[in-house]
Design a protein around this motif. Structure first.
Motif, mmCIF file in Angstrom:
data_model
loop_
_atom_site.group_PDB
_atom_site.id
_atom_site.type_symbol
_atom_site.label_atom_id
_atom_site.label_comp_id
_atom_site.label_asym_id
_atom_site.label_seq_id
_atom_site.Cartn_x
_atom_site.Cartn_y
_atom_site.Cartn_z
ATOM 1 N N VAL A 127 -34.279 9.199 -34.127
ATOM 2 C CA VAL A 127 -33.025 8.644 -33.627
ATOM 3 C C VAL A 127 -33.309 8.004 -32.277
ATOM 4 C CG1 VAL A 127 -30.654 9.073 -32.919
ATOM 5 C CG2 VAL A 127 -31.628 10.388 -34.802
ATOM 6 N N PHE A 128 -32.917 6.736 -32.121
ATOM 7 C CA PHE A 128 -33.074 6.032 -30.857
ATOM 8 C C PHE A 128 -31.682 5.672 -30.336
ATOM 9 C CE2 PHE A 128 -37.476 3.977 -31.912
ATOM 10 C CZ PHE A 128 -38.052 5.245 -31.897
ATOM 11 N N HIS A 129 -31.295 6.246 -29.197
ATOM 12 C CA HIS A 129 -30.045 5.910 -28.525
ATOM 13 C C HIS A 129 -30.372 5.011 -27.337
ATOM 14 C CE1 HIS A 129 -27.603 8.674 -30.850
ATOM 15 N NE2 HIS A 129 -28.449 9.656 -30.597
ATOM 16 N N SER A 130 -29.873 3.790 -27.366
ATOM 17 C CA SER A 130 -30.191 2.824 -26.317
ATOM 18 C C SER A 130 -29.340 3.038 -25.071
ATOM 19 C CB SER A 130 -29.983 1.401 -26.840
ATOM 20 O OG SER A 130 -30.126 0.467 -25.794
ATOM 21 N N ALA A 131 -29.921 2.720 -23.934
ATOM 22 C CA ALA A 131 -29.172 2.733 -22.678
ATOM 23 C C ALA A 131 -28.248 1.525 -22.563
ATOM 24 C CB ALA A 131 -30.149 2.750 -21.496
ATOM 25 N N HIS A 132 -28.407 0.549 -23.437
ATOM 26 C CA HIS A 132 -27.657 -0.704 -23.384
ATOM 27 C C HIS A 132 -26.614 -0.721 -24.502
ATOM 28 C CE1 HIS A 132 -26.718 -4.938 -23.157
ATOM 29 N NE2 HIS A 132 -27.632 -5.148 -22.216
ATOM 30 N N PRO A 133 -25.346 -0.911 -24.213
ATOM 31 C CA PRO A 133 -24.314 -0.844 -25.254
ATOM 32 C C PRO A 133 -24.402 -1.939 -26.309
ATOM 33 C CG PRO A 133 -23.355 -1.486 -23.151
ATOM 34 C CD PRO A 133 -24.757 -1.076 -22.868
ATOM 35 N N MET A 134 -25.157 -3.005 -26.045
ATOM 36 C CA MET A 134 -25.288 -4.065 -27.045
ATOM 37 C C MET A 134 -26.468 -3.831 -27.993
ATOM 38 S SD MET A 134 -22.709 -5.770 -26.215
ATOM 39 C CE MET A 134 -21.622 -5.922 -24.784
ATOM 40 N N VAL A 135 -27.306 -2.856 -27.684
ATOM 41 C CA VAL A 135 -28.429 -2.517 -28.562
ATOM 42 C C VAL A 135 -28.010 -1.346 -29.442
ATOM 43 C CG1 VAL A 135 -30.822 -1.725 -28.667
ATOM 44 C CG2 VAL A 135 -30.121 -3.336 -26.891
ATOM 45 N N PRO A 136 -28.052 -1.491 -30.754
ATOM 46 C CA PRO A 136 -27.530 -0.447 -31.635
ATOM 47 C C PRO A 136 -28.413 0.787 -31.698
ATOM 48 C CG PRO A 136 -28.548 -2.173 -32.923
ATOM 49 C CD PRO A 136 -28.546 -2.660 -31.498
ATOM 50 N N THR A 137 -27.783 1.899 -32.034
ATOM 51 C CA THR A 137 -28.519 3.134 -32.318
ATOM 52 C C THR A 137 -29.251 2.992 -33.647
ATOM 53 O OG1 THR A 137 -27.026 4.562 -31.080
ATOM 54 C CG2 THR A 137 -28.252 5.584 -32.866
ATOM 55 N N LEU A 138 -30.497 3.435 -33.673
ATOM 56 C CA LEU A 138 -31.325 3.415 -34.879
ATOM 57 C C LEU A 138 -31.564 4.840 -35.349
ATOM 58 C CD1 LEU A 138 -33.207 1.668 -36.801
ATOM 59 C CD2 LEU A 138 -35.064 2.350 -35.242
ATOM 60 N N ARG A 139 -31.357 5.079 -36.643
ATOM 61 C CA ARG A 139 -31.651 6.379 -37.248
ATOM 62 C C ARG A 139 -32.436 6.153 -38.529
ATOM 63 N NH1 ARG A 139 -31.578 9.559 -41.333
ATOM 64 N NH2 ARG A 139 -31.095 7.630 -42.442
ATOM 65 N N ALA A 140 -33.454 6.974 -38.752
ATOM 66 C CA ALA A 140 -34.249 6.835 -39.971
ATOM 67 C C ALA A 140 -34.945 8.155 -40.280
ATOM 68 C CB ALA A 140 -35.278 5.714 -39.819
ATOM 69 N N ASP A 141 -35.295 8.316 -41.555
ATOM 70 C CA ASP A 141 -36.108 9.461 -41.947
ATOM 71 C C ASP A 141 -36.748 9.203 -43.293
ATOM 72 O OD1 ASP A 141 -33.677 9.833 -43.506
ATOM 73 O OD2 ASP A 141 -34.398 11.855 -43.900
ATOM 74 N N VAL A 142 -37.826 9.940 -43.548
ATOM 75 C CA VAL A 142 -38.436 10.040 -44.880
ATOM 76 C C VAL A 142 -38.790 11.500 -45.088
ATOM 77 C CG1 VAL A 142 -39.314 7.677 -45.004
ATOM 78 C CG2 VAL A 142 -40.732 9.460 -43.969
ATOM 79 N N ARG A 143 -38.703 11.968 -46.341
ATOM 80 C CA ARG A 143 -38.920 13.398 -46.575
ATOM 81 C C ARG A 143 -39.335 13.667 -48.010
ATOM 82 N NH1 ARG A 143 -33.757 11.843 -46.065
ATOM 83 N NH2 ARG A 143 -32.322 12.287 -47.780
#
Length: 327
Positions: A127-143
């Motif tokens: 999970v990547f939470h950006s400090a910039h409100p215009m950059v979206p949060t990214l979530r990913a996984d493989v299992r």
């Protein structure tokens, strides 16, 4: 949704079903996850640009039983781009609870619903939470999840913006369509629809973000090379996000836009705690720091926030209430 029969375990000539599962070579998949984790971390540190590095925290699931498995939780906080980022792997063994077994059986996994079965699981998540409100949060996984003579793959990648940029949404979905199309023409429409269904907050009547792809209970062998598909997903996570970062990270923003980002993060946490199956499974006996590391670093809640009609915030909410096709 995939048919459990279509992707059933195929027998290896002269081998038992368990030997067929063993042919997946779990050690090879574990090595792939470890290598992929390091590659993602290096790419993320480069994108962040602050010179900060991920903290690496290796843990044992049960210090008294080395066979119970381990994990490596890696976290970067306070970066220039990444306000908080986590890239985790876990390789664990355990026994299914009755509740978990029943939930899995209800989705078509043929394991019975009494619980007590031994399982092994190998997963990478980020999970990547950006400090910039215009950059979206990214979530990913493989299992990969194995119970007895059966094994299933799962995973996905999705985008949670605070502000909608159609160019970014279209490019993100086009990226994942190309990845899926290389493995089967049915994959993208099914994975996209599955993602829209899964990342939904029924109490709010809104979706968490603009989606992406999501799949679960994908049986390990059959007409589709499930492991090959999952590996392609893992190696395409960062490339799916980079164009949005490049276009948005230098945009100016106001305190009000930053506050809107924090309000949207509240929805993100609501979904994780109330509806996310992985979080709920982990809370049955997992490591709490590694489970909650996906939480945003700063969050805001205000009562009954209604965006002004015609505003960029209202435009985002229209898409979250009714997902679009981006192709």
């Amino acid at each position: 949704m995939w048919s459990s029969k279509l992707y059933s375990i195929s027998a290896v000539p002269g081998a038992s079903n368990q030997q067929a599962i063993d042919s997946l070579n779990q050690q090879s998949f574990e090595a792939f996850l470890l290598q992929t984790q390091q590659g993602i971390i290096q790419a993320a540190e480069g994108l962040d640009g602050s010179g900060r590095h991920f903290q690496h925290d290796r843990w044992q699931r049960n210090p008294e039983d080395p066979n119970a498995g381990y994990g490596i939780t890696c976290v970067l906080e306070g970066g220039d781009l990444l306000e908080k980022a986590a890239v985790n792997i876990s390789m664990v063994k355990g026994t299914l609870s009755a509740e978990r077994a029943k939930a899995m059986s209800s989705r078509g996994r043929e394991i019975g619903n009494l619980g007590g079965q031994a399982y092994t699981a190998a997963a990478l998540s980020l999970v990547f939470h950006s400090a910039h409100p215009m950059v979206p949060t990214l979530r990913a996984d493989v299992r990969l999840f194995q119970v007895g003579a059966s094994a299933w793959f799962g995973g996905g990648c999705d985008l949670t913006p605070s502000y909608l940029f159609e160019e970014d949404a279209r490019e993100f979905h086009a990226h994942w369509k190309r990845v899926c199309d290389a493995h089967g023409p049915q994959l993208y429409p099914e994975c996209k629809a599955w993602c829209d269904r899964y990342f939904y907050l029924p109490a709010r009547r809104e979706h968490r973000g603009i989606g992406g792809i999501f799949f679960d209970d994908l049986q390990a062998q059959g007409p589709l090379d499930a492991e090959g598909f999952v590996r392609s997903v893992a190696t395409n996570i960062i490339p799916s996000w980079e164009p949005s970062v490049a276009r948005r990270r230098s945009m100016a923003y106001t305190p009000a836009q930053r506050n809107w980002q924090l309000l949207r993060r509240g929805r993100y946490l609501e979904f994780n705690l109330l509806y996310d199956r992985g979080v709920r499974f982990g809370l049955e006996g997992g490591r709490i720091e590694s489970i909650m590391v996906s939480a945003p670093p700063l969050i805001a809640w205000r009562y009954n926030v209604v965006p002004e009609e015609g505003s960029p915030e209202a435009e985002l909410m229209q898409v979250l209430r009714k997902p679009r096709e981006w192709g």
